[in-house]
Design an enzyme around this catalytic site. Structure first.
Site, short mmCIF file in Angstrom:
data_model
loop_
_atom_site.label_atom_id
_atom_site.label_comp_id
_atom_site.label_asym_id
_atom_site.label_seq_id
_atom_site.Cartn_x
_atom_site.Cartn_y
_atom_site.Cartn_z
CE LYS A 100 -2.05 -1.19 3.84
NZ LYS A 100 -2.97 -1.19 4.99
CG HIS A 101 2.03 3.61 -2.63
ND1 HIS A 101 3.18 4.23 -3.05
CD2 HIS A 101 2.08 2.35 -3.15
CE1 HIS A 101 3.89 3.40 -3.80
NE2 HIS A 101 3.23 2.25 -3.87
N PRO A 102 0.52 5.51 1.21
CG PRO A 102 1.94 7.13 2.07
CD PRO A 102 1.95 5.81 1.38
#
Length: 230
Positions: A100-102
């Site tokens: 995931k990426h923020p």
């Protein structure tokens, strides 16, 4: 037959990748001989636990994961940081754990929140958890080309429709589909689901399944069997 060498042997000589794939396959089968593992070709298994009578199709990757008895994974599926229960049916081209990426800070780029990449970053430590474990229950069916995102838990008996992107937990015996995946229906009534869950039928031994496989074809016979058994 060419120069006394059969076609299969020639293929291995002139295609080193085929030779290496054959070597890896034999090595995996030797390691998991007691588990009765069945493999396609170009299968990669790393730091993973495998139950009995498991099948992994062509080009399957199994990394830092666990898969239970009688579950199978079809071709070109990548399984990462995932615990898969017993009697699960995993389709082709499925991906578990992309990372995931923020999305709530200024930039989504790892340069600003991670210092463990193979490319240049500016962060002095890891500020965001990109990878989380995934848990798949027993008797789960995951359709072709689905994506299961990090941190998701999928309950026993659930069905993931082909092409779904699962971003949140799925309840036992729930059917979901779409992008992102949404509730479609439950396979049975809540009372029926509770009854099936209590049986934990997937934990029975091989003799039980050999002697009683027909009760899995009739819901009423299945429930009556376990009611009488208790």
């Amino acid at each position: 037959m060419v120069f006394g060498i059969n076609k299969k042997s020639l293929l291995l000589i002139f295609k080193p990748s085929e030779l290496y794939a054959s070597y890896k396959r034999k090595k995996h089968l030797k390691i998991y001989k007691n588990k009765k593992l069945r493999l396609g070709i170009y299968v990669s298994i790393s730091n993973s636990k495998i139950g009995e009578n498991v099948f992994l199709g062509n080009n399957v990757e199994l990394t830092n994961s666990k898969i239970g008895n009688h579950s199978y994974v079809n071709s070109k599926t990548s399984v990462n940081r995932t615990s898969i229960g017993k009697f699960c049916s995993i389709g082709s081209n499925v991906v578990f754990g992309l990372g995931k990426h923020p999305t709530t800070i200024i930039s989504t780029h790892p340069a600003f929140y991670s210092n463990n990449k193979s490319f240049k970053t500016f962060a002095d430590k890891v500020y965001f958890k990109e990878y989380e474990n995934i848990k798949i229950g027993n008797d789960v069916w995951i359709g072709y080309n689905s994506i299961i995102m990090d941190g998701v838990n999928i309950g026993n008996g659930a069905i993931i429709a082909a092409g779904a992107v699962v971003t949140k937990d799925v309840k036992p015996y729930e059917v979901v589909g779409g992008v992102p995946a949404r509730h479609i229906k439950y396979r049975f009534t809540h009372d029926m689901i509770n009854l099936i869950e209590k049986t934990e039928w997937w934990n029975n031994d091989e003799d039980f399944f050999k002697d009683n496989y027909k009760i899995f074809l009739d819901n009423e016979k299945f429930i009556n069997y376990f009611k009488n058994r208790n």
